[in-house]
Design an enzyme around this catalytic site. Sequence first.
Site, PDB file in Angstrom:
ATOM      1  N   PHE A 183       1.203   5.115   0.829  1.00 15.82           N
ATOM      2  CA  PHE A 183       0.642   6.123   1.726  1.00 15.82           C
ATOM      3  C   PHE A 183       1.185   7.497   1.341  1.00 15.82           C
ATOM      4  CE2 PHE A 183       0.509   2.149   3.969  1.00 15.82           C
ATOM      5  CZ  PHE A 183      -0.702   2.154   4.636  1.00 15.82           C
ATOM      6  N   THR A 197       0.850  -1.195   0.000  1.00 16.82           N
ATOM      7  CA  THR A 197       0.000   0.000   0.000  1.00 16.82           C
ATOM      8  C   THR A 197       0.884   1.243   0.000  1.00 16.82           C
ATOM      9  OG1 THR A 197      -1.862  -1.063   1.122  1.00 16.82           O
ATOM     10  CG2 THR A 197      -1.720   1.326   1.295  1.00 16.82           C
TER      11      THR A 197
END
Length: 380
Positions: free
Chosen positions: A284, A282
Amino acid sequence: MVVDLKESRAKIDEIDKEIVRLFEERMDVATDVAAYKRSTGKKVLDPAREEEKINSLTALTDNEFNKMAVEELFRQIMSISRKYQYKVLGSENDSILTFKQVDELDVDNDTRIACFGEAGAYTEQAMEEIFGKDINSINKLTFKEVIEAVANGEAKYGVLPIENTTTGGITDIYDLLPDYDVSIVAEHVVKVEQALLGKKGAKIEDIRTVYSHPQGLMQCAKFLEEHSYMTTKSYNSTSGGAKKVAEDDDMTQAAIASTRAGKIFGLEVLQESINYESENYTRFIVISNKKIFLSNANKISLLFEIKHQAGSLYNMLANFYYNDLNLTKIESRPIENKTWEYRFFVDIEGNLNDPAVSNALACISEYASKVYVLGNITTK
């Protein structure tokens, strides 16, 4: 009659040489035009003049196909000419002038940083890997709350997930960013390994309800299909789901979250690594309410809305190519209350100090009804 291929190719070569000669001659004249515009303060783009030229040139053609081809050819030539004039004159677009370059982010032990999710969230992990643990963190339960905390000054920075390698872009973030005066200053990537967490003593076959953020549920879709007796329920964050399971004290409930969240809330790991993609990452982002960028920033995130007319997107994207800018991502989102119209989120490699970036932004402003620099980003 059979055409002599060698002779035809020789003719084409001579024609092409003449086209190149005339093109260079045209660009020399464009230099004179640029000098005139500089002296008089005129804009590079003159839409009425261009349309008049296109109409007169297409009128010289013999058939419909050539008419369309000539229009496309000369729109591209005009585009190249304008790009050259921007290079000579400099950018007319002041959207980058509001950004200030800094050598490092201003952070100390008292700096307040808003973080999405409960304690134990992957966002919290990303925040600590970026800023360290000696910070004043504020946990927020929604993406909107994080952005609002930064926009209104409650926090100096905010950390949010924006993209996952398995499930793609997080559309909620893209929809929220245009509504607030914040900028993206950095990004950080975390490997995500989702686990099934339950009360101590629980077994997988006991579980009937699973809580997690929609992203967590999607990342573990295959595991959940294989355990179809489990009902899924979306929660505000993966760590929030873990907290709920701990508080409800129900042996039939479980959460999909990090093992870190499991430790924080006293849950047992019923099964590790249940995301179906082993390489599950992921990305960020760090947002600020200041228009700043680090000197080593190497990615620019843009938002633009195109005019609802043929060729707008093509003309828009061509500007990145002609300015040698590598486009690494494009995401579209529908514009509220405008049927079949979209805004585009684009990432390109570059720094706001690069002349090519200034030129590209100036050019795309001609085709866009709105252009907004979301930030110049450094990978942390």
